[in-house]
Each structure stands twice: as C-alpha cells, then as structure tokens.
Design an enzyme around this catalytic site. Structure first.
Site, mmCIF file in Angstrom:
data_model
loop_
_atom_site.group_PDB
_atom_site.id
_atom_site.type_symbol
_atom_site.label_atom_id
_atom_site.label_comp_id
_atom_site.label_asym_id
_atom_site.label_seq_id
_atom_site.Cartn_x
_atom_site.Cartn_y
_atom_site.Cartn_z
ATOM 1 N N ARG A 100 -18.347 38.440 -8.820
ATOM 2 C CA ARG A 100 -19.713 37.893 -8.846
ATOM 3 C C ARG A 100 -20.061 37.597 -10.300
ATOM 4 N NH1 ARG A 100 -25.179 39.871 -5.843
ATOM 5 N NH2 ARG A 100 -24.009 38.883 -4.160
ATOM 6 N N HIS A 127 -22.196 30.749 -2.567
ATOM 7 C CA HIS A 127 -22.138 32.122 -2.040
ATOM 8 C C HIS A 127 -21.383 32.083 -0.696
ATOM 9 C CE1 HIS A 127 -22.901 36.245 -1.642
ATOM 10 N NE2 HIS A 127 -24.212 36.273 -1.529
ATOM 11 N N GLN A 130 -21.613 34.949 1.902
ATOM 12 C CA GLN A 130 -22.873 34.974 2.635
ATOM 13 C C GLN A 130 -22.834 33.987 3.804
ATOM 14 O OE1 GLN A 130 -25.644 37.010 2.040
ATOM 15 N NE2 GLN A 130 -26.245 36.191 4.028
ATOM 16 N N ASP A 222 -34.564 31.482 0.998
ATOM 17 C CA ASP A 222 -34.013 32.401 -0.014
ATOM 18 C C ASP A 222 -35.034 32.512 -1.138
ATOM 19 O OD1 ASP A 222 -32.290 34.023 -1.494
ATOM 20 O OD2 ASP A 222 -31.021 32.367 -2.181
ATOM 21 N N CYS A 263 -30.800 35.722 3.292
ATOM 22 C CA CYS A 263 -29.616 36.461 2.835
ATOM 23 C C CYS A 263 -29.971 37.854 2.316
ATOM 24 C CB CYS A 263 -28.902 35.668 1.757
ATOM 25 S SG CYS A 263 -29.963 35.294 0.339
ATOM 26 N N ARG A 291 -22.227 40.874 6.952
ATOM 27 C CA ARG A 291 -21.523 40.784 5.677
ATOM 28 C C ARG A 291 -20.291 41.684 5.703
ATOM 29 N NH1 ARG A 291 -23.704 38.871 1.033
ATOM 30 N NH2 ARG A 291 -21.513 39.047 0.475
#
Ligand code: CP
Ligand code: NVA
Length: 310
Positions: A100, A127, A130, A222, A263, A291
C-alpha cells in the site's frame, strides 16, 4: 500473471475464477491450510489500514503462511534504499509482497523488480483488492453483475476506478456522478470502455447525482478526502462534494431494495448520512468481511499460478 496492480490486469476469466474461489473459501474457510506453509508474505503499508492489513494477514494465516507487516519507517526504504533493491531483497525471503503506497508508478517499480507476486493494496490510482470484495458483495446481494446498474457518487478516486473496471469486466453498467473537477481518470474510463465493448458492460459519466441514482440497483460512495490527497484540499472538496452526499432522499431515487456500499472507513455526515450507512440497505460490513475471502482467493490463485492476465 505475476502481479495484481489494477483490476483490469485480470482477464475476465481470472476475475470470475477469483470470485468463485472466494465464495468457496467463504463456505469452507479452512480447506487450504498448506499453500503457504513455511512461507512468509510481506505486507507493506505506507498509509494507514484496518481492513486491508488485517484481512490480508488473516488470509496469509488461513493459507498456512506467516504475514510480516511493516510500515514505511520500519524498512530501509524509509532511509533511501531503492524500491528496486527492496523488492529484490524481499523476493529472496517471501512468497508474495503486498504493497500500500502513494504513486502507482512506485508499485509498478516494485512489481518490475520483484520475482515474487506483488499485490496493490491501494495506491492513489487503484484499489483492486477492494473491487474484488465489492463485486462479490454485489453478486451475493443482488445477483449477476451483468444485470445490474451501479451508481458511484462523489470523488472519482482509486476506489471508483477499480469498481468501474470490475463492474464493466463482468458486463454490468455503472454510472459515475462527480463534479467535473473530481471526475475519474480519463485513461481508466477509456480502458473500461474498451473492455465494455467485449463484455457488454458500460460506464456513463454524469454530473447530477440524482440522475446516476435513478433506478440504480446499488449506490456506492467513498470519502471526500483520500489518504493520498493534501489536507489543504479538504474545504474545497467538501464544498464540491456536498451535493453528492448519499442520504435517504438519494437512496429513495434508487430502485426499491437497492443496496448501499462503501469501502470504509466512512465519515458519517459527510459522504453518507448515518441513517443510510447504519440502515437496512447498507451492506458495508459484508463488503468488509468479503475483503478476507477475496484476499484468500487472490493469494491462493497467485501462488498456485492460476491467473493468466488479460
Ligand atoms: N477499505 C479499505 O481498504 O480499508 P482500510 O484502509 O482500512 O484497509
Ligand atoms: N479512497 C480512500 C479509500 C480508503 C480505503 C483512500 O484512498 O483514502
């Protein structure tokens, strides 16, 4: 296929396989305890994380491996060792490298120098992990993606990009409503539209949140300020994005029974109201759970070399 840097690195068959594997791992979580036995997976986080960090570490454990989680200041990378030397060194120890970070170019450099699989665990641009959980959740709650119309509202960011690619790959349609100043990356939209020509999926960009929400099967939003955005941007973004807040009135424009996705982490009262995120339409904790199952599927498929890439 060695690395997953963005969702469209996968072929459509790869994506379907990952979702099938994830559904299987969800039903029988302890069936594959040896794929990573005696091996480690390095999880590197240059930005904070709750879900990705803990679901990935748990996924490694479920496959019998040892997760080694490190932050930016814990590696020599933080003192000037190059990305390439870091990637080459970690490749001599670990079975996979989950990263990340900020710039997409950096994760591409890690992948190019590493001989082990590199997974993008969120960059400023994408992402992909996700999106796997989002697609699994949409399928579970609403059925096949090719029959769905998803609306994404707010900032055209990393989560938006990966969702757009994933929905279109599975033949679904997605309407993205953003202020023009915060529209998604045109290159991502061009990639998604090219994929849509093969899959029947489509992406529509609009400015009006009500237009995107009308009749949608799911509304997704988001945060207004991502971890890669400068803090000085906060006021400008709040002003631009306030009309895109998902509240009960916007949910009422979607079709009856529509789902709300996010998310996480969310900011109640900013991009979504508490009544929506804590209400009956919200599937945000199913997304969060997924996830884990999609992370197990992804690591399994990468180490077993089950993915071909597009
Ligand atoms: N959704 C997500 O990636 O959450 P974290 O930042 O907590 O990992
Ligand atoms: N867009 C957000 C997602 C966090 C999971 C960010 O990049 O901060």
């Amino acid at each position: 296929m060695k690395d997953l840097l963005r969702t469209s690195d996968l072929s459509v068959d790869d994506l379907r396989l990952l979702l099938e594997l994830a559904a299987r791992f969800k039903q029988r979580p302890y069936q594959h305890r040896s794929e990573l036995s005696n091996q480690s997976v390095v999880l590197y986080f240059a930005k904070p994380s709750t879900r990705t960090r803990i679901s990935m570490a748990t996924a490694v454990a479920r496959l019998g491996g040892v997760p080694i989680t490190v932050g930016a200041s814990e590696l020599q990378l933080g003192r000037g060792e190059t990305i390439e030397d870091t990637a080459r060194t970690i490749s001599r120890y670990a079975r996979a490298f989950v990263v990340r970070t900020f710039a997409d170019e950096d994760v591409r450099r890690f992948a190019a120098a590493a001989s082990i699989p590199v997974v993008n665990a969120l960059t400023d641009g994408h992402h992909p992990c996700q999106s796997l959980a989002d697609l699994l959740t949409l399928q579970e709650k609403l059925g096949p993606i090719d029959r769905l119309r998803v609306a994404y509202l707010g900032d055209g960011n990393n989560v938006c990009h990966s969702l757009v690619e994933g929905v279109v790959m599975l033949g679904g349609s997605i309407a993205v409503a953003t202020p023009p100043e915060l529209s998604p990356d045109p290159d991502v939209i061009a990639v998604a539209r090219a994929i849509g020509e093969r899959t029947g999926g489509s992406v529509e960009l609009v400015e009006d949140p009500a237009e995107a929400a009308r009749g949608a099967d799911a509304l997704y939003t988001d945060v207004w300020l991502s971890m890669g955005d400068a803090d000085e941007e906060r006021a400008r973004r709040s002003a631009l994005l306030t009309p895109y807040r998902v509240d009960a009135a916007l949910m009422a424009r979607a079709r009856p029974g529509a789902a709300f996705l996010h998310c996480l982490p969310d900011h109640r009262g900013e991009e979504v109201t508490a009544e929506v995120v804590d209400g009956p339409a919200s599937v945000v904790f199913d997304q969060a759970e997924n996830r884990l199952h999609t992370a197990v599927a992804l690591l399994y498929a990468l180490v077993e070399e089950r993915l071909t890439g597009h």
